[in-house]
Design a protein around this motif. Sequence first.
Motif, PDB file in Angstrom:
ATOM      1  N   ILE A  38       0.866  -1.176   0.000  1.00 25.36           N
ATOM      2  CA  ILE A  38       0.000   0.000   0.000  1.00 25.36           C
ATOM      3  C   ILE A  38       0.904   1.228   0.000  1.00 25.36           C
ATOM      4  O   ILE A  38       1.866   1.288   0.754  1.00 25.36           O
ATOM      5  CB  ILE A  38      -0.910   0.015   1.236  1.00 25.36           C
ATOM      6  CG1 ILE A  38      -1.940  -1.103   1.136  1.00 25.36           C
ATOM      7  CG2 ILE A  38      -1.582   1.369   1.421  1.00 25.36           C
ATOM      8  CD1 ILE A  38      -2.751  -1.300   2.384  1.00 25.36           C
ATOM      9  N   ASP A  39       0.580   2.189  -0.845  1.00 25.89           N
ATOM     10  CA  ASP A  39       1.299   3.458  -0.800  1.00 25.89           C
ATOM     11  C   ASP A  39       0.358   4.596  -1.194  1.00 25.89           C
ATOM     12  O   ASP A  39      -0.819   4.371  -1.475  1.00 25.89           O
ATOM     13  CB  ASP A  39       2.571   3.440  -1.651  1.00 25.89           C
ATOM     14  CG  ASP A  39       2.339   3.184  -3.126  1.00 25.89           C
ATOM     15  OD1 ASP A  39       1.225   3.408  -3.610  1.00 25.89           O
ATOM     16  OD2 ASP A  39       3.286   2.782  -3.802  1.00 25.89           O
ATOM     17  N   ASP A  40       0.879   5.791  -1.140  1.00 24.40           N
ATOM     18  CA  ASP A  40       0.073   6.998  -1.393  1.00 24.40           C
ATOM     19  C   ASP A  40      -1.231   6.964  -0.597  1.00 24.40           C
ATOM     20  O   ASP A  40      -2.307   7.194  -1.130  1.00 24.40           O
ATOM     21  CB  ASP A  40      -0.212   7.172  -2.884  1.00 24.40           C
ATOM     22  CG  ASP A  40       1.018   7.615  -3.645  1.00 24.40           C
ATOM     23  OD1 ASP A  40       1.894   8.256  -3.032  1.00 24.40           O
ATOM     24  OD2 ASP A  40       1.105   7.317  -4.839  1.00 24.40           O
ATOM     25  N   TYR A  41      -1.130   6.670   0.696  1.00 21.94           N
ATOM     26  CA  TYR A  41      -2.291   6.544   1.579  1.00 21.94           C
ATOM     27  C   TYR A  41      -2.517   7.880   2.272  1.00 21.94           C
ATOM     28  O   TYR A  41      -1.636   8.388   2.956  1.00 21.94           O
ATOM     29  CB  TYR A  41      -2.024   5.433   2.585  1.00 21.94           C
ATOM     30  CG  TYR A  41      -3.168   5.056   3.502  1.00 21.94           C
ATOM     31  CD1 TYR A  41      -4.420   5.640   3.423  1.00 21.94           C
ATOM     32  CD2 TYR A  41      -2.977   4.087   4.468  1.00 21.94           C
ATOM     33  CE1 TYR A  41      -5.445   5.266   4.269  1.00 21.94           C
ATOM     34  CE2 TYR A  41      -3.994   3.699   5.328  1.00 21.94           C
ATOM     35  CZ  TYR A  41      -5.228   4.296   5.221  1.00 21.94           C
ATOM     36  OH  TYR A  41      -6.232   3.926   6.065  1.00 21.94           O
ATOM     37  N   SER A  42      -3.709   8.421   2.099  1.00 19.05           N
ATOM     38  CA  SER A  42      -4.094   9.674   2.753  1.00 19.05           C
ATOM     39  C   SER A  42      -5.447   9.503   3.412  1.00 19.05           C
ATOM     40  O   SER A  42      -6.287   8.731   2.941  1.00 19.05           O
ATOM     41  CB  SER A  42      -4.221  10.812   1.728  1.00 19.05           C
ATOM     42  OG  SER A  42      -3.013  11.059   1.074  1.00 19.05           O
ATOM     43  N   LEU A  52     -14.390  10.918   7.698  1.00 18.83           N
ATOM     44  CA  LEU A  52     -13.003  10.722   7.277  1.00 18.83           C
ATOM     45  C   LEU A  52     -13.013  10.008   5.927  1.00 18.83           C
ATOM     46  O   LEU A  52     -13.754   9.029   5.744  1.00 18.83           O
ATOM     47  CB  LEU A  52     -12.262   9.852   8.290  1.00 18.83           C
ATOM     48  CG  LEU A  52     -12.128  10.435   9.691  1.00 18.83           C
ATOM     49  CD1 LEU A  52     -11.883   9.321  10.704  1.00 18.83           C
ATOM     50  CD2 LEU A  52     -11.000  11.451   9.723  1.00 18.83           C
ATOM     51  N   TYR A  53     -12.203  10.497   5.000  1.00 17.28           N
ATOM     52  CA  TYR A  53     -12.111   9.886   3.675  1.00 17.28           C
ATOM     53  C   TYR A  53     -10.696   9.356   3.482  1.00 17.28           C
ATOM     54  O   TYR A  53      -9.732  10.119   3.544  1.00 17.28           O
ATOM     55  CB  TYR A  53     -12.441  10.910   2.583  1.00 17.28           C
ATOM     56  CG  TYR A  53     -13.870  11.387   2.650  1.00 17.28           C
ATOM     57  CD1 TYR A  53     -14.876  10.679   2.008  1.00 17.28           C
ATOM     58  CD2 TYR A  53     -14.208  12.523   3.376  1.00 17.28           C
ATOM     59  CE1 TYR A  53     -16.203  11.107   2.083  1.00 17.28           C
ATOM     60  CE2 TYR A  53     -15.526  12.948   3.457  1.00 17.28           C
ATOM     61  CZ  TYR A  53     -16.515  12.239   2.807  1.00 17.28           C
ATOM     62  OH  TYR A  53     -17.825  12.659   2.891  1.00 17.28           O
ATOM     63  N   GLY A  54     -10.573   8.062   3.281  1.00 14.10           N
ATOM     64  CA  GLY A  54      -9.287   7.440   3.034  1.00 14.10           C
ATOM     65  C   GLY A  54      -9.132   7.143   1.552  1.00 14.10           C
ATOM     66  O   GLY A  54     -10.085   6.707   0.902  1.00 14.10           O
TER      67      GLY A  54
END
Length: 104
Positions: A38-42, A52-54
């Motif tokens: 997993i990457d670019d996780y915001s 909350l928006y993931g």
Amino acid sequence: MKRIAFKMFLHKGFEAEYQKRHDAIWPELTNLLKDTEIDDYSIFLDEETLVLYGVLDCHNEIKYHNLPFQPVLQKWWEYMKDMMKTNENGSPVSIPLREVFYMK
């Protein structure tokens, strides 16, 4: 690679504490997420609704779907459950979002 988005629900009054805990996220959790590809996780907070928006990039869906069974993630859920709407197993209520537009 698959882009994944979801929403979760923060309890009123926990905005600062949620930020504080994520500012000090456990290295073993970030390592687990990286090992899961997993990457670019915001995570974004709508301060008006406390939703909350993931959003994340997933490079291995099998590993991603096995995350809930990982002890480190279960420990994190336990740590965070006082601030969020959760399921019976302690995981945050997480509703998938359908992507309708993406510009790279």
